[in-house]
Scaffold this motif. Structure first.
Motif, PDB file in Angstrom:
ATOM      1  N   ASP A   4       0.836  -1.204   0.000  1.00  0.00           N
ATOM      2  CA  ASP A   4       0.000   0.000   0.000  1.00  0.00           C
ATOM      3  C   ASP A   4       0.868   1.250   0.000  1.00  0.00           C
ATOM      4  O   ASP A   4       1.927   1.255   0.614  1.00  0.00           O
ATOM      5  N   ARG A  34       7.595   2.260  -3.574  1.00  0.00           N
ATOM      6  CA  ARG A  34       6.594   2.904  -2.720  1.00  0.00           C
ATOM      7  C   ARG A  34       6.767   4.404  -2.876  1.00  0.00           C
ATOM      8  O   ARG A  34       7.820   4.868  -3.310  1.00  0.00           O
ATOM      9  N   PRO A  35       5.744   5.177  -2.520  1.00  0.00           N
ATOM     10  CA  PRO A  35       5.909   6.633  -2.603  1.00  0.00           C
ATOM     11  C   PRO A  35       6.998   7.102  -1.633  1.00  0.00           C
ATOM     12  O   PRO A  35       7.200   6.501  -0.582  1.00  0.00           O
ATOM     13  N   GLN A  36       7.671   8.159  -2.025  1.00  0.00           N
ATOM     14  CA  GLN A  36       8.762   8.683  -1.206  1.00  0.00           C
ATOM     15  C   GLN A  36       8.231   9.095   0.157  1.00  0.00           C
ATOM     16  O   GLN A  36       7.213   9.759   0.270  1.00  0.00           O
ATOM     17  N   GLN A  37       8.948   8.657   1.185  1.00  0.00           N
ATOM     18  CA  GLN A  37       8.574   8.964   2.562  1.00  0.00           C
ATOM     19  C   GLN A  37       9.826   9.270   3.345  1.00  0.00           C
ATOM     20  O   GLN A  37      10.919   8.950   2.923  1.00  0.00           O
ATOM     21  N   ASN A  38       9.644   9.847   4.493  1.00  0.00           N
ATOM     22  CA  ASN A  38      10.773  10.074   5.393  1.00  0.00           C
ATOM     23  C   ASN A  38      11.002   8.813   6.199  1.00  0.00           C
ATOM     24  O   ASN A  38      10.498   8.660   7.291  1.00  0.00           O
ATOM     25  N   MET A  39      11.746   7.870   5.629  1.00  0.00           N
ATOM     26  CA  MET A  39      11.953   6.584   6.290  1.00  0.00           C
ATOM     27  C   MET A  39      13.437   6.322   6.520  1.00  0.00           C
ATOM     28  O   MET A  39      13.837   5.196   6.738  1.00  0.00           O
ATOM     29  N   CYS A  42      16.600   5.462   1.081  1.00  0.00           N
ATOM     30  CA  CYS A  42      15.723   5.266  -0.073  1.00  0.00           C
ATOM     31  C   CYS A  42      15.251   3.829  -0.213  1.00  0.00           C
ATOM     32  O   CYS A  42      14.328   3.544  -0.933  1.00  0.00           O
ATOM     33  N   ASN A  44      14.066   0.377   2.113  1.00  0.00           N
ATOM     34  CA  ASN A  44      13.728  -0.113   3.437  1.00  0.00           C
ATOM     35  C   ASN A  44      13.192  -1.534   3.368  1.00  0.00           C
ATOM     36  O   ASN A  44      12.561  -1.915   2.379  1.00  0.00           O
ATOM     37  N   GLN A  49       4.811  -5.550   5.731  1.00  0.00           N
ATOM     38  CA  GLN A  49       3.871  -4.897   4.809  1.00  0.00           C
ATOM     39  C   GLN A  49       3.560  -5.806   3.623  1.00  0.00           C
ATOM     40  O   GLN A  49       2.428  -5.873   3.168  1.00  0.00           O
ATOM     41  N   SER A  72      11.944   3.895  -2.285  1.00  0.00           N
ATOM     42  CA  SER A  72      11.113   5.103  -2.243  1.00  0.00           C
ATOM     43  C   SER A  72      11.328   5.915  -3.510  1.00  0.00           C
ATOM     44  O   SER A  72      12.466   6.204  -3.877  1.00  0.00           O
ATOM     45  N   TRP A  76       4.849   8.836  -7.981  1.00  0.00           N
ATOM     46  CA  TRP A  76       4.012   7.694  -7.636  1.00  0.00           C
ATOM     47  C   TRP A  76       2.683   7.832  -8.365  1.00  0.00           C
ATOM     48  O   TRP A  76       2.234   8.927  -8.647  1.00  0.00           O
TER      49      TRP A  76
END
Length: 169
Positions: A4, A34-39, A42, A44, A49, A72, A76
């Motif tokens: 997701d 996956r959409p770019q996120q602050n994880m 780049c 993970n 999931q 990421s 998207w």
């Protein structure tokens, strides 16, 4: 596109293919986007999931049955030439993914659509080659309605390269 948020039929189809592959094989390694996120980086790990997305109870103990990495991406919601396919290739070839691929001794590498063929090509220069490369085309982009002549030529070239790269299409 498998975890997701999914945005197209590709996500639904990817989940179905992953479920089927895991039903036939001891283990499955998935590299997705996956959409770019602050994880914090780049790429993970996304084992839980993935298990949730494909409907596998997490209580089964995923390691080493299901291993997942998500790259990421800044764009998207697109699977065409304006997507982040180049960034996906770069992220998919990072050291942690390469190490996992080499550790798995893959029977097969399945790549979906021409957008994943660049990641596959880059990984093949850096990792041990699996026994088979399988190209799975969810969409024939060169045949899509509304393509410009330039788009058609681009997609035909990319789809041809993907098919030539694979042992099985």
């Amino acid at each position: 596109e498998i975890i997701d948020p999914i945005f197209s039929g590709n996500g639904v189809a990817s989940r179905s293919v992953a479920r089927s592959l895991l039903g036939c094989h001891d283990s499955l390694l998935i590299v997705c986007a996956r959409p770019q996120q602050n994880m914090g980086g780049c790429v993970n790990r996304v084992d839980a999931q993935l298990a949730s997305a494909i409907g596998i109870p997490v209580t089964q103990g995923l390691e080493p049955r299901l291993t997942g990495f998500a790259v990421s991406l800044p764009a998207w919601g697109k699977t065409d030439r304006n997507s982040s396919w180049q960034q996906f290739a770069e992220g998919a070839a990072c050291e942690v993914v390469r190490a996992a691929i080499d550790a798995y001794e893959l029977d097969a590498l399945v790549f979906v659509d021409w957008t994943a063929s660049h990641a596959t090509a880059l990984l093949l220069t850096l990792c041990r080659r699996p026994k088979r490369l399988i190209f799975f085309s969810f969409c024939v982009f060169s045949a899509l309605w509304g393509n410009s002549a330039e788009d058609v030529v681009f997609y035909q070239q990319q789809e041809t390269l993907a098919m030539e790269q694979a042992d099985v299409t």
